[in-house]
Design an enzyme around this catalytic site. Structure first.
Site, PDB file in Angstrom:
ATOM      1  N   TYR A 150       0.850  -1.205   0.000  1.00  0.00           N
ATOM      2  CA  TYR A 150       0.000   0.000   0.000  1.00  0.00           C
ATOM      3  C   TYR A 150       0.881   1.248   0.000  1.00  0.00           C
ATOM      4  CZ  TYR A 150      -3.764   3.199   1.385  1.00  0.00           C
ATOM      5  OH  TYR A 150      -4.680   4.231   1.431  1.00  0.00           O
ATOM      6  N   THR A 170     -14.779   4.814   6.406  1.00  0.00           N
ATOM      7  CA  THR A 170     -15.444   4.441   5.144  1.00  0.00           C
ATOM      8  C   THR A 170     -15.799   2.952   5.217  1.00  0.00           C
ATOM      9  OG1 THR A 170     -13.404   3.787   4.038  1.00  0.00           O
ATOM     10  CG2 THR A 170     -14.030   6.111   3.857  1.00  0.00           C
TER      11      THR A 170
HETATM   12  P1  NAD Z   1     -13.611   2.205  -0.166  1.00  0.00           P
HETATM   13  O1  NAD Z   1     -12.333   1.443  -0.096  1.00  0.00           O
HETATM   14  O2  NAD Z   1     -14.630   1.974   0.898  1.00  0.00           O
HETATM   15  O3  NAD Z   1     -14.273   1.964  -1.572  1.00  0.00           O
HETATM   16  C1  NAD Z   1     -13.475   1.689  -2.680  1.00  0.00           C
HETATM   17  C2  NAD Z   1     -14.325   1.819  -3.928  1.00  0.00           C
HETATM   18  O4  NAD Z   1     -13.453   1.465  -5.011  1.00  0.00           O
HETATM   19  C3  NAD Z   1     -15.507   0.864  -3.982  1.00  0.00           C
HETATM   20  O5  NAD Z   1     -16.663   1.591  -4.363  1.00  0.00           O
HETATM   21  C4  NAD Z   1     -15.096  -0.131  -5.058  1.00  0.00           C
HETATM   22  O6  NAD Z   1     -16.181  -0.685  -5.786  1.00  0.00           O
HETATM   23  C5  NAD Z   1     -14.200   0.731  -5.938  1.00  0.00           C
HETATM   24  N1  NAD Z   1     -13.315  -0.058  -6.785  1.00  0.00           N
HETATM   25  C6  NAD Z   1     -12.596  -1.145  -6.432  1.00  0.00           C
HETATM   26  N2  NAD Z   1     -11.956  -1.646  -7.508  1.00  0.00           N
HETATM   27  C7  NAD Z   1     -12.258  -0.833  -8.545  1.00  0.00           C
HETATM   28  C8  NAD Z   1     -11.908  -0.836  -9.920  1.00  0.00           C
HETATM   29  N3  NAD Z   1     -11.122  -1.794 -10.441  1.00  0.00           N
HETATM   30  N4  NAD Z   1     -12.405   0.142 -10.733  1.00  0.00           N
HETATM   31  C9  NAD Z   1     -13.216   1.100 -10.213  1.00  0.00           C
HETATM   32  N5  NAD Z   1     -13.590   1.148  -8.931  1.00  0.00           N
HETATM   33  C10 NAD Z   1     -13.115   0.185  -8.100  1.00  0.00           C
HETATM   34  O7  NAD Z   1     -13.294   3.755  -0.268  1.00  0.00           O
HETATM   35  P2  NAD Z   1     -12.323   4.684   0.605  1.00  0.00           P
HETATM   36  O8  NAD Z   1     -11.946   4.037   1.900  1.00  0.00           O
HETATM   37  O9  NAD Z   1     -12.983   6.008   0.576  1.00  0.00           O
HETATM   38  O10 NAD Z   1     -10.982   4.745  -0.258  1.00  0.00           O
HETATM   39  C11 NAD Z   1     -10.936   5.468  -1.469  1.00  0.00           C
HETATM   40  C12 NAD Z   1      -9.509   5.851  -1.745  1.00  0.00           C
HETATM   41  O11 NAD Z   1      -9.006   6.618  -0.659  1.00  0.00           O
HETATM   42  C13 NAD Z   1      -8.544   4.672  -1.923  1.00  0.00           C
HETATM   43  O12 NAD Z   1      -7.624   4.989  -2.942  1.00  0.00           O
HETATM   44  C14 NAD Z   1      -7.856   4.588  -0.579  1.00  0.00           C
HETATM   45  O13 NAD Z   1      -6.573   4.014  -0.668  1.00  0.00           O
HETATM   46  C15 NAD Z   1      -7.772   6.059  -0.228  1.00  0.00           C
HETATM   47  N6  NAD Z   1      -7.600   6.342   1.202  1.00  0.00           N
HETATM   48  C16 NAD Z   1      -8.475   5.862   2.102  1.00  0.00           C
HETATM   49  C17 NAD Z   1      -8.287   6.122   3.442  1.00  0.00           C
HETATM   50  C18 NAD Z   1      -9.221   5.579   4.495  1.00  0.00           C
HETATM   51  O14 NAD Z   1      -8.852   5.581   5.677  1.00  0.00           O
HETATM   52  N7  NAD Z   1     -10.418   5.156   4.155  1.00  0.00           N
HETATM   53  C19 NAD Z   1      -7.186   6.889   3.861  1.00  0.00           C
HETATM   54  C20 NAD Z   1      -6.309   7.381   2.905  1.00  0.00           C
HETATM   55  C21 NAD Z   1      -6.530   7.098   1.564  1.00  0.00           C
END
Ligand code: NAD
Length: 249
Positions: A151, A186
């Site tokens: 990651y 999330t």
């Molecule tokens: P999440 O992980 O709950 O949801 C991920 C979404 O991505 C889902 O709707 C899924 O269907 C979609 N997805 C998965 N594979 C896919 C593909 N091949 N094509 C298109 N869509 C696809 O959402 P989140 O936790 O808000 O995370 C979103 C982004 O934010 C990610 O890149 C994650 O790494 C980043 N992020 C999250 C956090 C956290 O704590 N939640 C912190 C920092 C960064």
């Protein structure tokens, strides 16, 4: 209306930060094209918020990415939000898991930018500004955390990709920034907590690393998304913007 007359595409908008960002951008007057690989969740977003256009898009499929770019109008904003959190040290990752994370977290952004950039440069010529935002993370790319090997590797690469695009197109009105959130409440975070051996302790641990004493909500993140996709941030490019509740003070 800070995003009036801007057409913005968001990936992974079915849930979490992507979904909240689609709603926030629509509220600020953008024409939003919200995409996700999950037809069910992206369908409910279209039904819930009138005016948001939705499309099923697997960002790992270059054919789908190119086909969507060919049928859509040129974009003013692109938010590459899709990503996956893989748990484990360098000793615990299979080749297949490594390849999956690199493909979803980084290569997908390369694919999206390559497909949509020509139209965005046209828009930048017309309006003076177009903006790409790539989802990185505070975790591991900025500050080291245990069990986030692939990651952290991929999210650091997102920052490198961001700076490269920013440097190459800065003279053409095209900006590119990365977003680095702390821990955000999330559906996928809830999934990671539920899968832990002791979910109650896991949630406490996530909160304990946040100096503000709480997880971020998606609404803590979306104001920065709107700012970076709007012309208000027109002098900001090539930056990895932290919104982490003080973790990296
Ligand atoms: P999440 O992980 O709950 O949801 C991920 C979404 O991505 C889902 O709707 C899924 O269907 C979609 N997805 C998965 N594979 C896919 C593909 N091949 N094509 C298109 N869509 C696809 O959402 P989140 O936790 O808000 O995370 C979103 C982004 O934010 C990610 O890149 C994650 O790494 C980043 N992020 C999250 C956090 C956290 O704590 N939640 C912190 C920092 C960064």
């Amino acid at each position: 209306m800070r995003l009036q007359n801007r057409t913005i595409l968001i990936t992974a908008a079915g849930q979490g930060i992507g979904r909240a960002s689609a709603i926030a951008c629509a509220r600020e007057g953008a024409r939003v094209i919200a995409t996700d690989v999950n037809a069910g969740t992206i369908g409910t977003l279209g039904a819930e918020v009138p005016g948001i256009e939705t499309a099923v898009l697997d960002v790992r499929d270059d054919g789908q990415v190119r086909a969507l770019a060919a049928r859509l109008p040129a974009l003013d904003g692109l938010f590459n939000c899709a990503g996956f959190v893989h748990h484990g040290t360098v000793m615990e990752i299979s080749d297949a898991d490594w390849d999956f994370s690199v493909d979803l977290n980084v290569t997908s952004m390369f694919r999206m930018i390559r497909a949509f950039l020509p139209g965005m440069l046209d828009r930048a010529r017309e309006t003076g500004d177009a903006s790409i935002l790539n989802m990185a993370s505070m975790a591991s790319s900025i500050k080291g955390f245990p069990n986030r090997c692939v990651y952290g590797t991929t999210k650091a690469a997102v920052i490198g990709l961001t700076k490269s695009v920013a440097a190459d197109f800065v003279k053409q009105g095209l900006r590119c920034n990365a977003l680095c959130p702390g821990t955000v409440d999330t559906p996928s975070l809830r999934g990671r907590i539920a899968q832990a051996a002791d979910p109650v302790a896991a949630e406490k641990d996530f909160i304990a690393r946040q100096p503000m004493g709480r997880l971020a909500t998606v609404e803590d993140i979306t104001p920065l998304v709107v700012f970076l996709l709007s012309a208000e941030s027109r002098f900001v490019t090539g930056q990895a913007s932290l919104v982490d509740g003080g973790v990296t003070i």
